[in-house]
Write an enzyme that holds these catalytic residues in place. Structure first.
Site, PDB file in Angstrom:
ATOM      1  CE  LYS A 194       1.520  -6.572  13.764  1.00 54.03           C
ATOM      2  NZ  LYS A 194       1.223  -6.100  12.411  1.00 54.03           N
ATOM      3  CD  GLN A 223       0.772  -7.894   9.250  1.00 57.08           C
ATOM      4  OE1 GLN A 223       0.239  -7.523  10.283  1.00 57.08           O
ATOM      5  NE2 GLN A 223       2.077  -7.832   9.068  1.00 57.08           N
ATOM      6  CG  ASP A 254      -0.104  -0.379  11.719  1.00 55.81           C
ATOM      7  OD1 ASP A 254       0.608  -0.584  12.730  1.00 55.81           O
ATOM      8  OD2 ASP A 254      -0.405  -1.271  10.902  1.00 55.81           O
TER       9      ASP A 254
END
Ligand code: NAD
Length: 280
Positions: A47, A91, A114
Site C-alpha cells: 500500500k 490493518q 476501507d
C-alpha cells in the site's frame, strides 16, 4: 479470457495521479498496524509503495501486540480531528485481545476509506449513495464491469461471508440487480450451487477449491483468495488451469483482485481528500 487486474489497477492509479497533479493535492492515508503478522506487513508495504507512486502520503502507525485498546482508540480520535489526514485504515487481522469492531466504528465515516465501519457498511446495504465502499468488493465490481457483460439479472454466487469481502460484495452486486447467493463453510452441496452461477466469486481462503466441474460454461469467475499451494507458491481459491477453458472470463492470482484492492483504497483516499479539501 483473463481479467487482468494488474493492468486495470495501473490504469486506475494513472487516472488518480492525474487528478492529484491537476488539483495540486497531497492525500494523506493513515495506516494503523498492530503486531508482526508477515502477510499484513507485506500488504502494508504494498500500500505504501503504490501510494508513494501516485503522490498519496502514507503515514504508518506500527504497534506491538500488547498495545492497549485505549491507546489505539486515542490515536483514532486524534486522526479523526487531524485536518491533514484524509483516510484512516486499521490493518487486519488484529490481535484477539483487541476489539477491532469498536475501533473501526470509531473512525469518522468521512475518513473510513476501507468502508468497514457500521455507517458506510449500512449505507452500502441500504443502497444509499455517497458512502465509502470497501476496496476489495469495489475492485471486483470494476473487474466485472471491465468485461462489458451485463450484470443485471445474472445469478452471482459468492463463496465466503466475511465482513471485508463476502457481505459487502453481496450488497454491491444486489445493488447492481444481480440475484445473489452467499455460500459459506456450512453451505451444503457447494459444487452444485456454484454450477448455477453466471458470476462465481471465490473468497473463502481455500487453495484451488473451485474446480472445472463447479463452473457453468461461459461463467465469469473472480478469484479473491490469496493462499499458498503445496509448493509454497501463491495461489487463489480457484484452480485456474482447470477452470480457464470453461469460464468465459477468469481472474488470475496473483495479478487479479489483489492489485485492484490497493487501487480502490487509493481511489477512496483521493475521493475523501477532494471532498475534505472543498469543505475546508
Ligand atoms: P475469512 O476467513 O474472514 O472468511 C472466509 C469465508 O469463507 C467465511 O465466511 C467462511 O464461512 C467461508 N469458507 C471457508 N471455508 C469454506 C469452504 N470450504 N466452503 C465454503 N465456504 C468456506 O476470509 P476473508 O478475509 O474474507 O478472505 C478470504 C480470502 O480472500 C483469503 O484467502 C484472503 O487472503 C483473501 N483476500 C484477498 C484480498 C485481495 O485483495 N485479493 C482481500 C481480502 C481477502
Amino acid at each position: 479470457m483473463i481479467i487482468d487486474g494488474k493492468k486495470l489497477a495501473e490504469n486506475v492509479r494513472q487516472s488518480l495521479k492525474k487528478i492529484i497533479d491537476e488539483e495540486k493535492i497531497v492525500p494523506v492515508l493513515a495506516v494503523i498496524s498492530v503486531g508482526k503478522d508477515k502477510a499484513s506487513q507485506i500488504y502494508v508495504r504494498n500500500k505504501e509503495k503504490a501510494a508513494a507512486e501516485i503522490g498519496v502520503k502514507c503515514d504508518v502507525y506500527s504497534f506491538s501486540d500488547d498495545v492497549s485498546q485505549q491507546e489505539l482508540e486515542n490515536l483514532v480520535l486524534k486522526l479523526n480531528c487531524d485536518k491533514a489526514v484524509n483516510g484512516i485504515i486499521i490493518q487486519q487481522p488484529l490481535p484477539k485481545a483487541l476489539d477491532g469492531d469498536a475501533l473501526l466504528d470509531l473512525i469518522s465515516p468521512q475518513k473510513d476509506v476501507d468502508g468497514f465501519g457500521v455507517f458506510n457498511a449500512g449505507r452500502l446495504l441500504l443502497n444509499e449513495k455517497g458512502g465509502l465502499v470497501a476496496a476489495t468488493p469495489k475492485g471486483i465490481l470494476r473487474m466485472l464491469e471491465s468485461t462489458g457483460e451485463t450484470l443485471a439479472g445474472k445469478h452471482a454466487v459468492i463463496i465466503g461471508r466475511s465482513k471485508i469481502v463476502g457481505r459487502p460484495l453481496a450488497a454491491l452486486l444486489l445493488n447492481q440487480h444481480c440475484t445473489v447467493t452467499v455460500a459459506h463453510s456450512k453451505t451444503q452441496h457447494l459444487p452444485e450451487l456454484c454450477q448455477c452461477a453466471d458470476i462465481l466469486i471465490a473468497a473463502c481462503g481455500q487453495p484451488k477449491i473451485v474446480k472445472k466441474n463447479w463452473v457453468k460454461k461461459g461463467a465469469l469467475v473472480l478469484d479473491v483468495g490469496i493462499n499458498r499451494d503445496e509448493n509454497g507458491k501463491i495461489c487463489g481459491d480457484v484452480d485456474f488451469d482447470d477452470v480457464v477453458d470453461v469460464a468465459k472470463f477468469v481472474s488470475p492470482v496473483p495479478g487479479g483482485v489483489g492489485p485492484m484492492t490497493v487501487a480502490m483504497l487509493l481511489e477512496n483516499t483521493v475521493q475523501t481528500c477532494l471532498v475534505q479539501t472543498k469543505e475546508n
